[in-house]
Write an enzyme that holds these catalytic residues in place. Sequence first.
Site, PDB file in Angstrom:
ATOM      1  N   ASP A 166      20.566  55.802  38.607  1.00  0.00           N
ATOM      2  CA  ASP A 166      20.372  54.365  38.250  1.00  0.00           C
ATOM      3  C   ASP A 166      20.564  52.923  39.843  1.00  0.00           C
ATOM      4  OD1 ASP A 166      19.870  52.006  37.256  1.00  0.00           O
ATOM      5  OD2 ASP A 166      22.185  51.205  36.984  1.00  0.00           O
TER       6      ASP A 166
ATOM      7  N   LYS B 232      29.972  63.263  43.284  1.00  0.00           N
ATOM      8  CA  LYS B 232      31.547  63.150  43.760  1.00  0.00           C
ATOM      9  C   LYS B 232      32.495  63.683  43.863  1.00  0.00           C
ATOM     10  CE  LYS B 232      33.468  59.316  45.525  1.00  0.00           C
ATOM     11  NZ  LYS B 232      33.390  59.162  46.690  1.00  0.00           N
TER      12      LYS B 232
ATOM     13  N   TYR C 226      25.844  56.010  30.431  1.00  0.00           N
ATOM     14  CA  TYR C 226      25.921  55.538  29.362  1.00  0.00           C
ATOM     15  C   TYR C 226      25.870  56.098  28.033  1.00  0.00           C
ATOM     16  CZ  TYR C 226      22.403  53.779  32.910  1.00  0.00           C
ATOM     17  OH  TYR C 226      22.297  53.299  34.801  1.00  0.00           O
TER      18      TYR C 226
ATOM     19  N   ASP D 157      17.742  51.555  42.838  1.00  0.00           N
ATOM     20  CA  ASP D 157      17.635  50.541  42.809  1.00  0.00           C
ATOM     21  C   ASP D 157      17.316  49.854  44.625  1.00  0.00           C
ATOM     22  OD1 ASP D 157      16.753  49.149  40.274  1.00  0.00           O
ATOM     23  OD2 ASP D 157      18.462  47.180  41.097  1.00  0.00           O
TER      24      ASP D 157
ATOM     25  N   ASP E 122      28.191  58.382  47.797  1.00  0.00           N
ATOM     26  CA  ASP E 122      28.409  57.280  48.374  1.00  0.00           C
ATOM     27  C   ASP E 122      27.813  57.764  49.799  1.00  0.00           C
ATOM     28  OD1 ASP E 122      30.720  59.712  48.391  1.00  0.00           O
ATOM     29  OD2 ASP E 122      32.018  57.639  49.952  1.00  0.00           O
TER      30      ASP E 122
HETATM   31  C1  IPM Z   1      16.367  51.383  34.969  1.00  0.00           C
HETATM   32  C2  IPM Z   1      17.449  50.042  34.358  1.00  0.00           C
HETATM   33  C3  IPM Z   1      17.997  50.827  33.382  1.00  0.00           C
HETATM   34  C4  IPM Z   1      19.452  51.166  33.678  1.00  0.00           C
HETATM   35  C5  IPM Z   1      18.810  49.097  32.111  1.00  0.00           C
HETATM   36  C6  IPM Z   1      17.592  48.347  31.550  1.00  0.00           C
HETATM   37  C7  IPM Z   1      19.542  50.032  31.316  1.00  0.00           C
HETATM   38  O1  IPM Z   1      18.291  49.661  34.950  1.00  0.00           O
HETATM   39  O2  IPM Z   1      15.265  51.772  34.395  1.00  0.00           O
HETATM   40  O3  IPM Z   1      17.327  51.430  36.257  1.00  0.00           O
HETATM   41  O4  IPM Z   1      20.055  50.998  33.667  1.00  0.00           O
HETATM   42  O5  IPM Z   1      18.826  53.223  33.279  1.00  0.00           O
HETATM   43 MG    MG Z   2      18.206  50.686  37.215  1.00  0.00          MG
END
Ligand code: IPM
Ligand code: MG
Length: 353
Positions: A243, A187, A142, A247, A219
């Site tokens: 990240d 990884k 990032y 999700d 993975d």
């Molecule tokens: C998160 C989001 C952010 C990230 C984006 C919006 C930049 O996906 O907080 O997980 O990738 O960190």
């Molecule tokens: Mg995210």
Amino acid sequence: MDFKIAVLAGDGIGPEISVQGVGVISAVCEKFGHKVSYKYAICGADAIDKVGDPFPEDTFQVCKEADAVLFSAVGDPRFDNDPTAKVRPEQGLLAMRKKLGLFANIRPVQTFKCLLHKSPLKDELVDGADFICIRELTGGMYFGEKYQDNDKAFDTNMYTRPEIERILKVGFEYAMKRNKHLTVVDKANVLASSRLWRQIAQEMAPEYPEVTTDYMYVDNASMRMIQEPKFFDVMVTENTFGDILTDEGSCISGSMGLLPSASTGESTPVFEPIHGSWPQAKGRNIANPLAQILSVAMLFEYFDCKEEGQLIRKAVDASLDANVRTPEIQIEGGAHYGTKEVGQWIVDYIRKA
Ligand code: IPM
Ligand code: MG
């Protein structure tokens, strides 16, 4: 206590859920005799439109001077499909994390008994799953060196020893407070940066003899999370892996609208839902405010206000039990409740408690 809160509502559904978060903070402060004051500041696409910068200096100052930031969401479809855009709403979030030194992002993956059927996973896999993902938030790809022209582009996944040590320490300490099981996700079979993570984790592990530390390739971890989410207690990983995995983690609970997070480090901590700005739902009063409200619970808990946090969690559970739920988690034939109604119900519950 006397809480000074910076409120950054941002884009999309951000402003709608932010109001509910603020309502809950005020109700809790009133109930427990805390003083509270708010300072509002702009960020994301909203701030690009107003001042051309997704995290303006004024907003940074407001955050720096606050005890905590209540953050909602940034992002706007106007920027999503324009890879040439010079400035993007997400840069505001990244600038906030970097400037406030928020290197540790705590993302709990919790499940709710009454919502097990909402998970794409089988009930028996999900029931009782409860783990924390600790995501490194200010390093890696990032923020590493980047380059882009028409024919070539790269992002550098750089980590230094102090960056790795401080986040692993957070991981070990969380494991000590919980079920003493830490999974270091990397990884290391491919990436040099991951090999350094693993080396440092192995050096540190003997300092925490009570913690069972295991190492898992990312993975494999992504597979294990859906095959056996109950395997995990505390997981620690680098920025990009965290990240992606969080999700995936949010799906386990059944709705992205349920999971809060805390970002902590060197300066003011930030409390935010893990979901994004959901632009399609903007202004429709359908967004689930629970992730934001549970972020408020994490805020109070951060300041050791445990009862306050507990009351918020109890109110959230009660709202779910009473089927006061936003559409994406409402039972069939259940009444319609919007963002405002769910928030108001929770505020009323706290006041009456
Ligand atoms: C998160 C989001 C952010 C990230 C984006 C919006 C930049 O996906 O907080 O997980 O990738 O960190
Ligand atoms: Mg995210």
